[in-house]
Design a protein around this motif. Structure first.
Motif, mmCIF file in Angstrom:
data_model
loop_
_atom_site.group_PDB
_atom_site.id
_atom_site.type_symbol
_atom_site.label_atom_id
_atom_site.label_comp_id
_atom_site.label_asym_id
_atom_site.label_seq_id
_atom_site.Cartn_x
_atom_site.Cartn_y
_atom_site.Cartn_z
ATOM 1 N N ARG A 5 6.017 47.010 -56.941
ATOM 2 C CA ARG A 5 5.875 45.614 -56.532
ATOM 3 C C ARG A 5 4.866 44.891 -57.418
ATOM 4 O O ARG A 5 5.095 43.754 -57.828
ATOM 5 C CB ARG A 5 5.418 45.530 -55.064
ATOM 6 C CG ARG A 5 5.410 44.087 -54.639
ATOM 7 C CD ARG A 5 4.807 43.817 -53.319
ATOM 8 N NE ARG A 5 4.121 42.523 -53.425
ATOM 9 C CZ ARG A 5 3.345 42.031 -52.495
ATOM 10 N NH1 ARG A 5 3.141 42.699 -51.380
ATOM 11 N NH2 ARG A 5 2.771 40.872 -52.661
ATOM 12 N N TYR A 176 11.578 44.859 -57.531
ATOM 13 C CA TYR A 176 11.408 44.685 -56.087
ATOM 14 C C TYR A 176 12.332 45.629 -55.322
ATOM 15 O O TYR A 176 11.963 46.143 -54.266
ATOM 16 C CB TYR A 176 11.657 43.221 -55.680
ATOM 17 C CG TYR A 176 10.370 42.504 -55.314
ATOM 18 C CD1 TYR A 176 9.410 42.234 -56.286
ATOM 19 C CD2 TYR A 176 10.090 42.131 -54.005
ATOM 20 C CE1 TYR A 176 8.214 41.600 -55.965
ATOM 21 C CE2 TYR A 176 8.894 41.495 -53.674
ATOM 22 C CZ TYR A 176 7.965 41.229 -54.651
ATOM 23 O OH TYR A 176 6.774 40.608 -54.321
ATOM 24 N N ASN A 179 10.739 48.884 -55.300
ATOM 25 C CA ASN A 179 9.627 48.768 -54.353
ATOM 26 C C ASN A 179 10.108 48.953 -52.905
ATOM 27 O O ASN A 179 9.464 49.637 -52.120
ATOM 28 C CB ASN A 179 8.966 47.400 -54.575
ATOM 29 C CG ASN A 179 8.336 46.814 -53.324
ATOM 30 O OD1 ASN A 179 7.438 47.387 -52.740
ATOM 31 N ND2 ASN A 179 8.837 45.653 -52.911
ATOM 32 N N TRP A 180 11.271 48.365 -52.588
ATOM 33 C CA TRP A 180 11.797 48.516 -51.220
ATOM 34 C C TRP A 180 12.182 49.955 -50.933
ATOM 35 O O TRP A 180 11.942 50.450 -49.838
ATOM 36 C CB TRP A 180 13.004 47.606 -51.004
ATOM 37 C CG TRP A 180 12.677 46.150 -51.103
ATOM 38 C CD1 TRP A 180 11.491 45.550 -50.773
ATOM 39 C CD2 TRP A 180 13.528 45.106 -51.581
ATOM 40 N NE1 TRP A 180 11.561 44.204 -51.008
ATOM 41 C CE2 TRP A 180 12.795 43.900 -51.502
ATOM 42 C CE3 TRP A 180 14.837 45.061 -52.055
ATOM 43 C CZ2 TRP A 180 13.331 42.678 -51.880
ATOM 44 C CZ3 TRP A 180 15.378 43.838 -52.426
ATOM 45 C CH2 TRP A 180 14.633 42.662 -52.345
ATOM 46 N N GLU B 9 5.493 40.230 -48.486
ATOM 47 C CA GLU B 9 5.834 40.208 -49.916
ATOM 48 C C GLU B 9 5.910 38.766 -50.391
ATOM 49 O O GLU B 9 5.953 37.848 -49.592
ATOM 50 C CB GLU B 9 7.160 40.947 -50.143
ATOM 51 C CG GLU B 9 7.013 42.449 -49.962
ATOM 52 C CD GLU B 9 8.327 43.208 -50.150
ATOM 53 O OE1 GLU B 9 9.392 42.579 -50.114
ATOM 54 O OE2 GLU B 9 8.256 44.430 -50.304
#
Lengths: 227, 10
Positions: A5, A176, A179-180, B9
C-alpha cells in the motif's frame, strides 16, 4: 500499512508530480484529459469529506489534502494558463453534446457520473449521505481514467510524461490489489468487497495500456496503439 | 455491514 500500500500511495503521489512537472516544463497540457482530471477532483472531494469528521492518521490526512490540492491545481492550470494547449477535440466522449438529442449534459455525465451515483445508491456500506458519496467516489475512481484512455486511443500515441503518468496511476492500482490480498491474509476482520470489485475493474481498464506500454519500452520503440 | 475495517485507505 504494508509495503504494497505504501508503494502504491507513493506511486499515486508521484503520478501527480509527473503530470504537474510535465505541464509546467512544456507549458502545455496537450494530451491530458480535462474530463479525467475533473472526475478525479470529484472523486477526492467526495471521498475525503471525512477530513472534517474522522481522523485515521496524520499520513492519511496529509495525503488526502495533497491529492485534492494537486488535482485542483492541475484542473485550474488546464482551465487557465495552459488552456490554449488543451486538446478539446480529442477529449470528447461518444455522445458528448448530443445527450438525448438536445440536452446539454455531456457523455461524461450521462455515461459515467450518473451510473456511478445510481450504483452508489444501491451498493454502499451504509445508507447515509457520506457513505453514499464514499461509494460513489470508489465507483467513479474506477472509471475516471476512461476519458484519458479514450484520448490516448484517438491520438494513438502519447507524450512520454503523459504515458508515465498513466503508468503510475495504473501501477498504484495494481499495488493496491496486492495490498488487499496481503491484508486479507494478515488481518482478522478485513473484508471490503465493494472496494475489491471496483478496484479490480479499475485495474483491468489499464491492462491494454500496460501491454502496449511494455512493448514500447521493451523494443525501445515509440508507444503506439493499434488500429 | 461489517465496518471493522472502516475507510482507512486512500
Amino acid at each position: 500499512m504494508n509495503i504494497f500500500r505504501l508503494s502504491g500511495d507513493m506511486l499515486h503521489l508521484i503520478s501527480f508530480l509527473v503530470l504537474m512537472y510535465r505541464m509546467r516544463g512544456q507549458r502545455s497540457c496537450r494530451g491530458v484529459s480535462l474530463k479525467s482530471q475533473i472526475l478525479f477532483l470529484i472523486v477526492f472531494c467526495c471521498r475525503y469529506l471525512d477530513l472534517f469528521f474522522s481522523f485515521v492518521s496524520l499520513y492519511n490526512t496529509m495525503m488526502k489534502i495533497f491529492f485534492i490540492s494537486a488535482t485542483a491545481t492541475i484542473v485550474y492550470w488546464m482551465l487557465t494558463k495552459y488552456r490554449s494547449s488543451y486538446d478539446m477535440d480529442n477529449d470528447k466522449l461518444h455522445g458528448d453534446g448530443s445527450f438525448m438529442g438536445h440536452l446539454p449534459p455531456h457523455g461524461v455525465l450521462g455515461y459515467i457520473i450518473v451510473p456511478c451515483f445510481l450504483l452508489a445508491l444501491i451498493w454502499n456500506e451504509g445508507f447515509e449521505a457520506f457513505e453514499i458519496l464514499w461509494a460513489f467516489s470508489i465507483y467513479l475512481e474506477a472509471v475516471a481514467i476512461l476519458p484519458q484512455l479514450f484520448m490516448l486511443q484517438k491520438t494513438k500515441e502519447g507524450e512520454a510524461f503523459t504515458l508515465l503518468y498513466i503508468f503510475c496511476v495504473g501501477a498504484y492500482r495494481g499495488l493496491y490489489i496486492i495490498n488487499w490480498i496481503y491484508r486479507y491474509f494478515t488481518e482478522k476482520h478485513y473484508w471490503q468487497p465493494l472496494v475489491w470489485v471496483s478496484g479490480v475493474v479499475q485495474t483491468l481498464l489499464y491492462a491494454d495500456f500496460f501491454y502496449y506500454y511494455w512493448i514500447a519500452l521493451r523494443d525501445g520503440a515509440k508507444f503506439q496503439l493499434p488500429g | 455491514t461489517d465496518k471493522l475495517t472502516g475507510h482507512d485507505e486512500l
